[in-house]
Design a protein around this motif. Structure first.
Motif, PDB file in Angstrom:
ATOM      1  N   ASN A 195      -6.711  -4.544  14.124  1.00 40.11           N
ATOM      2  CA  ASN A 195      -8.000  -3.885  14.348  1.00 40.11           C
ATOM      3  C   ASN A 195      -8.261  -2.892  13.216  1.00 40.11           C
ATOM      4  OD1 ASN A 195      -8.117  -5.302  16.758  1.00 40.11           O
ATOM      5  ND2 ASN A 195      -7.243  -3.609  17.942  1.00 40.11           N
ATOM      6  N   LYS A 197     -11.575  -1.069  10.372  1.00 35.56           N
ATOM      7  CA  LYS A 197     -12.978  -0.936   9.990  1.00 35.56           C
ATOM      8  C   LYS A 197     -13.034  -0.469   8.538  1.00 35.56           C
ATOM      9  CE  LYS A 197     -13.572   3.723  12.010  1.00 35.56           C
ATOM     10  NZ  LYS A 197     -14.415   4.537  12.910  1.00 35.56           N
ATOM     11  N   LEU A 214     -18.196  -2.282   8.330  1.00 35.48           N
ATOM     12  CA  LEU A 214     -17.748  -3.445   9.088  1.00 35.48           C
ATOM     13  C   LEU A 214     -16.749  -2.935  10.119  1.00 35.48           C
ATOM     14  CD1 LEU A 214     -17.396  -6.465   9.692  1.00 35.48           C
ATOM     15  CD2 LEU A 214     -15.637  -6.530   7.895  1.00 35.48           C
ATOM     16  N   ASP A 215     -17.106  -3.082  11.402  1.00 32.76           N
ATOM     17  CA  ASP A 215     -16.276  -2.579  12.496  1.00 32.76           C
ATOM     18  C   ASP A 215     -15.567  -3.741  13.178  1.00 32.76           C
ATOM     19  OD1 ASP A 215     -15.081  -1.254  14.544  1.00 32.76           O
ATOM     20  OD2 ASP A 215     -16.925  -0.796  15.641  1.00 32.76           O
ATOM     21  N   ASN A 216     -14.253  -3.761  13.074  1.00 34.82           N
ATOM     22  CA  ASN A 216     -13.448  -4.776  13.765  1.00 34.82           C
ATOM     23  C   ASN A 216     -12.361  -4.084  14.590  1.00 34.82           C
ATOM     24  OD1 ASN A 216     -12.755  -7.523  14.359  1.00 34.82           O
ATOM     25  ND2 ASN A 216     -10.983  -7.307  12.981  1.00 34.82           N
ATOM     26  N   THR A 217     -12.683  -2.892  15.118  1.00 36.16           N
ATOM     27  CA  THR A 217     -11.689  -2.159  15.904  1.00 36.16           C
ATOM     28  C   THR A 217     -11.576  -2.682  17.322  1.00 36.16           C
ATOM     29  OG1 THR A 217     -13.356  -0.521  16.571  1.00 36.16           O
ATOM     30  CG2 THR A 217     -12.075  -0.050  14.562  1.00 36.16           C
ATOM     31  N   LYS A 218     -12.558  -3.472  17.770  1.00 38.46           N
ATOM     32  CA  LYS A 218     -12.599  -4.031  19.131  1.00 38.46           C
ATOM     33  C   LYS A 218     -12.675  -2.919  20.195  1.00 38.46           C
ATOM     34  CE  LYS A 218     -12.119  -8.073  17.300  1.00 38.46           C
ATOM     35  NZ  LYS A 218     -10.953  -8.921  17.466  1.00 38.46           N
ATOM     36  N   LYS A 223     -16.196  -8.240  18.935  1.00 38.46           N
ATOM     37  CA  LYS A 223     -16.291  -9.031  17.719  1.00 38.46           C
ATOM     38  C   LYS A 223     -16.627  -8.121  16.532  1.00 38.46           C
ATOM     39  CE  LYS A 223     -21.165 -10.139  18.553  1.00 38.46           C
ATOM     40  NZ  LYS A 223     -22.150 -11.232  18.700  1.00 38.46           N
ATOM     41  N   LYS A 224     -16.508  -8.681  15.352  1.00 34.78           N
ATOM     42  CA  LYS A 224     -16.835  -7.920  14.151  1.00 34.78           C
ATOM     43  C   LYS A 224     -18.319  -7.555  14.154  1.00 34.78           C
ATOM     44  CE  LYS A 224     -13.320 -10.176  11.273  1.00 34.78           C
ATOM     45  NZ  LYS A 224     -13.091 -11.015  10.067  1.00 34.78           N
ATOM     46  N   THR A 225     -18.571  -6.309  13.760  1.00 33.35           N
ATOM     47  CA  THR A 225     -19.945  -5.822  13.796  1.00 33.35           C
ATOM     48  C   THR A 225     -20.290  -5.143  12.477  1.00 33.35           C
ATOM     49  OG1 THR A 225     -19.718  -5.392  16.165  1.00 33.35           O
ATOM     50  CG2 THR A 225     -21.588  -4.369  15.036  1.00 33.35           C
ATOM     51  N   SER A 248     -23.688  -5.483  20.633  1.00 32.87           N
ATOM     52  CA  SER A 248     -22.551  -4.657  21.027  1.00 32.87           C
ATOM     53  C   SER A 248     -23.028  -3.634  22.048  1.00 32.87           C
ATOM     54  CB  SER A 248     -21.971  -3.941  19.810  1.00 32.87           C
ATOM     55  OG  SER A 248     -22.936  -3.050  19.258  1.00 32.87           O
TER      56      SER A 248
END
Length: 788
Positions: A195, A197, A214-218, A223-225, A248
């Motif tokens: 996870n 970003k 790009l946020d992929n921390t969940k 999902k990736k945002t 999201s």
């Protein structure tokens, strides 16, 4: 199998909702290594170690579809190294409240912080969680962080709020805040690090920044945002808006940021007039804090304040309030500190900003009129008289006075002119000494007249020069063009308003720049230039503050103190150059040599520059020799290359007072330094040899460092004194200028290209909290008691 899957789904949904309710959504847009101020108090408590003044942020986020039942709002506040925040969430029927506090320690290159979360979710009781973090910024292009959240591992709704660790890094490719790249990697127990970003912050102009992430921390989405945003800063207030355009939980966040520190911006809706007041005794050094009072403003504080007016974009004019003022050490009225203040005012004018001076005292003398003449316009109070605008040197000859009481003197000098201003043992100046003094008076008077003539565009006649040396009433001063208007302070405000804003009223937005602090986004340890002072008499041992008693009210600069400061500056890796600020008429030859030698050693490792204040003579010039460059003001009194020794002889006083002295000695000359008798011829010869030995050493040091022969130095020495202008012609100094000029040279010599600070080593004060007389007395008292 279906039952297991359903159970896992319920647990995941519960945990995801819980995390959303607990973690402030605004943190989605922040990074542990690059977010500063109150916004970052929880994302990394170490942010508090960077000690910004009071600032706070308020944000509002829409959750899913925005409504009165789906929102999040929060407030974060920082004051110095303490921070507190509160967040409230409503998500359908679920609610939460989070109260956070953080404190940090450190600054510049490294900071450590701890935080406490106090949270309540749904109907559960409040629970606590501990956070801790560090930030390291060793250079201006990199920031590294590590944060541990929820170290207590609390549960809510029978679901664990997992411990979470974040490793972050920030990169500034250009070494400044034009482009900042950030990244956080989320580490969870028993999980692979997957996870993360990434983010980029681009400064378009001062005060306008664009963001992409790009946020992929969940954490807020499974999902990736991609997230985009922008911010606008308006000096003390800023606005940020972020949106993700994705499906999201958080659709958009808007925040407002307030701070007492001034941020760079491209919009200045309200221009201000800087107001600077100059009055009283102005020290040439930075005082230590006192237990009874604030440190007085030094001339360097005032110069900084004035020069801020030249660079601050929201300042469009300067109003000087000038009352009678003076420095602490001087021979004649025109002071070097006045010339340094005048140069600072010229910088404001050069920046295209008008300057108005208000002469508000009952009298305006040499320094007040000299400084005011630099302004575009001068307003003088109706009862303020211009007095004594001329050059004068008074030397009190006290030999006959002492003799009336039976006090005589033994005195010897190395150098014909060395006794020129030594009044205790002389009745009058010699013809050559008198000629030297007359030359000083002529040079100082020339500087005074040229300043007003050039600044005020006045061609002075001999009659006018004679007239202003006496006294001028305000109407006559206006008639001669020396001032522009007669009036009170409101008239000066009207005039600056007219020049700066083209308005005829006195309703202006005045501001004082001495307390203004700027929001600093610089990373890394800021390079510094050290300023170490030699003020008053130079003595061996430790520096001492002046005492409030007659004959004890002179500041003493101890060679031991100065050498320690020089060595400390050499060892400090953040200090790139050393400036010795001298405002001294001399003192002990041994103490001067100790300082000279320490500077010579320091010069092998770092640039060493010397700046002269009002006076830098005898030992004050001695200590300056081993430097890369010497700066003097035009009116500085310097030179006096020579040696003198004197002692009082109280033999006749004892006779008059019927005091009988019995002397027991072994060694014919054991009592040669006693005050009970005069030297004999053998002793005078010994003193002469000692003086000539010290004198030769002084001249050799001047010759070695000023690229002269001993014969060249001898012609300039003999105790002769010079103004800064004369010393420049004689190559005893390198440039005319004040401390600011010395700092500029030191910065170039040390190759400092980015932001830098000037570090003043403070001098001791009587009631100082560092090395004051009272603290020393108490420390010695307690130590003596401890070891009795």
């Amino acid at each position: 199998m279906k039952l297991k899957l359903l159970t896992l789904l319920i647990l995941w949904t519960t945990l995801s909702t819980a995390q959303n309710l607990y973690i402030p959504s605004f943190e989605r847009y922040l990074f542990t290594a690059t977010s500063d101020g109150s916004e970052g108090l929880r994302v990394n408590p170490a942010n508090m170690g960077f000690r910004h003044k009071i600032n706070f942020a308020v944000y509002l986020s829409s959750l899913r579809k925005f409504s009165v039942k789906n929102y999040e709002t929060g407030l974060f506040l920082q004051t110095m190294n303490l921070g507190i925040g509160m967040k409230s969430v409503r998500l359908g029927d679920s609610t939460s409240l989070l109260i956070s506090s953080s404190t940090g320690f450190g600054g510049e290159g490294f900071s450590f912080g701890v935080g406490l979360d106090y949270f309540k979710i749904g109907g559960e009781k409040f629970k606590t969680s501990i956070n801790a973090g560090v930030i390291s910024r060793p250079f201006n292009f990199i920031s590294i962080s590590f944060v541990a959240h929820n170290l207590t591992g609390r549960y809510f709704q029978n679901t664990p709020l997992e411990k979470r660790y974040t490793a972050g890094i920030g990169i500034r490719p250009f070494g400044n805040d034009i482009l900042t790249l950030s990244s956080d990697l989320i580490l969870k127990e028993k999980q692979k690090p997957k996870n993360f970003k990434f983010g980029a912050e681009l400064k378009i102009v001062n005060g306008l920044n664009l963001y992409a992430m790009l946020d992929n921390t969940k954490t807020f989405s499974d999902k990736k945002t991609f997230i985009f945003g922008f911010s606008i800063n308006l000096q003390n207030v800023g606005f940020k808006i972020f949106t993700d355009f994705e499906n999201s939980n958080i659709k958009a966040t808007a925040s407002t940021f307030f701070t007492r520190e001034v941020m760079n911006t491209f919009i200045y809706p309200v221009k201000k007039i800087a107001e600077v007041e100059i009055r009283g005794v102005i020290p040439d050094y930075k005082e230590q804090p006192s237990i009874f009072s604030k440190p007085r403003k030094s001339v360097h504080d005032l110069i900084d304040e004035i020069e801020k007016a030249s660079t601050d974009k929201d300042i469009n004019g300067l109003l000087l309030k000038i009352y009678p003022f003076t420095g602490e050490i001087k021979l004649y009225e025109l002071e070097g500190l006045t010339q340094e203040l005048a140069e600072a005012v010229k910088k404001v004018k050069k920046a295209g900003k008008p300057v108005v001076a208000y002469l508000g005292g009952e009298m305006a003398g040499v320094n007040e009129l000299y400084l005011a003449s630099v302004a575009d316009k001068i307003v003088i109070a109706p009862e303020c008289m211009i007095v004594g605008y001329g050059a004068v040197i008074d030397v009190s000859r006290l030999k006959s006075f002492f003799e009336k009481f039976g006090i005589e003197w033994d005195a010897m000098t190395a150098g014909e002119y060395k006794s020129t201003f030594h009044s205790f043992y002389t009745d009058s100046a010699t013809p050559n000494q008198a000629k030297l003094i007359e030359g000083l008076v002529d040079e100082i008077h020339k500087q005074m007249i040229e300043q007003i003539s050039k600044s005020r565009n006045i061609n002075f006649t001999d009659e006018t020069i004679e007239e202003i040396s006496g006294g001028l009433i305000p109407p006559r001063a206006k008639e001669l063009g020396i001032v522009d208007e007669i009036g009170f302070y409101n008239e000066a405000k009207k005039m600056i308003n007219k020049l700066a804003n083209n308005r005829d009223d006195e309703n202006i937005n005045l501001t004082k720049l001495d307390k203004r602090k700027y929001w600093d986004k610089t990373w890394g340890i800021i390079p510094k230039i050290a300023v170490i002072g030699v003020h008053g008499a130079i003595v061996t041992g430790e520096s001492q503050p002046p005492l409030p008693f007659p004959l004890l009210n002179e500041r003493l600069t101890g060679s031991e103190t100065v050498v320690k400061q020089i060595n400390s500056a050499v060892k400090d890796k953040s200090i790139k150059a050393i400036i010795l600020r001298v405002n001294s008429g001399g003192g002990s030859a041994l103490a001067s040599n100790e300082i000279y030698s320490a500077l010579k050693e320091a010069r092998k490792k770092k640039p060493v520059v010397v700046s002269f204040g009002n006076v830098a003579a005898s030992g004050g010039y001695y200590v300056a020799c081993s430097s890369d460059r010497i700066f003097a003001n035009p009116g500085t009194l310097t030179g006096s290359i020579g040696v003198v020794y004197s002692k009082p002889v109280l033999e006749k006083l004892y006779e008059n007072m019927k005091i009988k002295i019995e002397t027991y000695k072994k060694g014919d000359h054991a009592d040669m330094f006693s005050t009970t008798r005069h030297w004999n011829e053998i002793e005078r010869k010994g003193i002469e040899n000692a003086l000539q030995y010290t004198y030769l050493g002084f001249k050799q040091k001047v010759a070695e460092n000023r690229n002269m022969t001993l014969d060249d130095v001898e012609k300039l020495a003999q105790g002769k004194v010079y103004t800064g202008t004369q010393a420049l012609d004689l190559k005893l100094v390198d440039e005319l200028g004040g401390l600011k000029s010395a700092v500029d040279f030191a910065r170039e010599k040390a190759r400092i290209k980015a932001k830098y600070d000037v570090k003043f080593y403070p001098v001791p004060s009587l009631f100082g909290t560092q090395d004051g007389f009272i603290k020393s007395m108490l420390r010695n008292l307690f130590l003596n008691k401890l070891f009795e």
